[in-house]
Scaffold this active site. Sequence first.
Site, PDB file in Angstrom:
ATOM      1  N   LYS A 172       0.797  -1.221   0.000  1.00 61.57           N
ATOM      2  CA  LYS A 172       0.000   0.000   0.000  1.00 61.57           C
ATOM      3  C   LYS A 172       0.832   1.276   0.000  1.00 61.57           C
ATOM      4  O   LYS A 172       0.289   2.354  -0.215  1.00 61.57           O
ATOM      5  CB  LYS A 172      -0.978   0.009   1.184  1.00 61.57           C
ATOM      6  CG  LYS A 172      -1.992  -1.092   1.178  1.00 61.57           C
ATOM      7  CD  LYS A 172      -2.886  -1.214  -0.052  1.00 61.57           C
ATOM      8  CE  LYS A 172      -3.715  -0.022  -0.398  1.00 61.57           C
ATOM      9  NZ  LYS A 172      -4.934  -0.401  -1.192  1.00 61.57           N
TER      10      LYS A 172
HETATM   11  N1  PMP Z   1      -2.835  -7.464   1.454  1.00 62.50           N
HETATM   12  C1  PMP Z   1      -2.767  -6.595   2.476  1.00 62.50           C
HETATM   13  C2  PMP Z   1      -2.079  -7.032   3.741  1.00 62.50           C
HETATM   14  C3  PMP Z   1      -3.348  -5.320   2.374  1.00 62.50           C
HETATM   15  O1  PMP Z   1      -3.282  -4.468   3.415  1.00 62.50           O
HETATM   16  C4  PMP Z   1      -4.000  -4.958   1.167  1.00 62.50           C
HETATM   17  C5  PMP Z   1      -4.631  -3.619   1.033  1.00 62.50           C
HETATM   18  N2  PMP Z   1      -5.716  -3.370   1.862  1.00 62.50           N
HETATM   19  C6  PMP Z   1      -4.066  -5.903   0.139  1.00 62.50           C
HETATM   20  C7  PMP Z   1      -3.455  -7.125   0.299  1.00 62.50           C
HETATM   21  C8  PMP Z   1      -4.829  -5.661  -1.137  1.00 62.50           C
HETATM   22  O2  PMP Z   1      -4.386  -4.635  -1.937  1.00 62.50           O
HETATM   23  P1  PMP Z   1      -5.387  -3.794  -2.843  1.00 62.50           P
HETATM   24  O3  PMP Z   1      -6.032  -2.772  -1.945  1.00 62.50           O
HETATM   25  O4  PMP Z   1      -4.519  -3.193  -3.876  1.00 62.50           O
HETATM   26  O5  PMP Z   1      -6.426  -4.721  -3.405  1.00 62.50           O
END
Ligand code: PMP
Length: 332
Positions: free
Chosen positions: A40
């Site tokens: 992120k």
């Molecule tokens: N894994 C973790 C640990 C996250 O914090 C996030 C983001 N919330 C994601 C995966 C998924 O990423 P995205 O928001 O780009 O779908």
Amino acid sequence: MNIISQIGDTPLIYLKEVSELTSCDIYGKAEFLNPGLSVKDRAALSIIENAERRGDLKKGGTIVEGTAGNTGIGIALVANAKGYNVKIIIPDTQSQEKFDTLIALGVELIKVPAVPFSDPNNYQHVARRIAEEEIKTNPNGAIFADQWNNLDNMMAHYTTTGPEILSQTNNQVDGFICSVGTGGTLSGVSRYLREKKTDIQIGIADPKGAAMYNFFQNNRVEPSSGNSISEGIGLGRVTPIIEEIDKVDYCYSIKDSDALHYIYNLVKNEGIILGGSSAINIAGAVNLAKDMGKGKTIVTILCDHGSRYQSKIYNQKFLAEKDLPIPEWLKN
Ligand code: PMP
């Protein structure tokens, strides 16, 4: 050089066990090596720099966001380096390690009870209301980062993660798969790869209890049965970012108990400590490799560092309470 320049350009790590298991080459994009230890950081940087470019954010201004933790950490480190204030609204069920990191970074942390999105007191709605108030009243200005609806989140992955994956595989990537929190990663990476490689196969690895499996597989926004201890993933609705994804070729709904052993084996045999969403992603990559057949190159995302979850998936008591398998070396 400042810390912001260290966001992105992460290594692509060969995952030996799962590659041998499937006779494919499976690689993990090492997002846990970003300065905030997660994928992120990229979204945070993109959201902040695009707000600056549009003139919405000026020195001394405040960034408000609802987050499961990692976006908040990314925003806080970029904001601190650039001179902004941060207000984070977070569900009280997230790991203590995330709260501690946010507190260490000096953000204003507002913990709210974890209630469904349909409830007006869900953290995402609370964040929006606080942001609207801040935008009206803060003399230095404010923005709502709004990661679920803000396409700058997706664009971070379209302009950086996608191109890095293509070049790190020498254009040889056959399949890409990951889970969805906001969908920024899946949406941005898949859009870029589809533009550059028309035969690329895109997969989604959805945790139990989320609705993206049914949405992409059956065109119904309906949660799968069960639930997951993974944090940061598991979306229950179709957002503007999800609408940007025109097609997913392979959909998998993945149980924690079928996924966690991959990250425990990575700790013990390959020296990599990851969080639970990476387990869902790796299980998805294994399924995708099996379905696409031998000899393919598959990439997934290693989303965040396992140190965020020492009190959870690396803790015997927590695992026993959740009836999840406990790795030998965590038993005492
Ligand atoms: N894994 C973790 C640990 C996250 O914090 C996030 C983001 N919330 C994601 C995966 C998924 O990423 P995205 O928001 O780009 O779908």
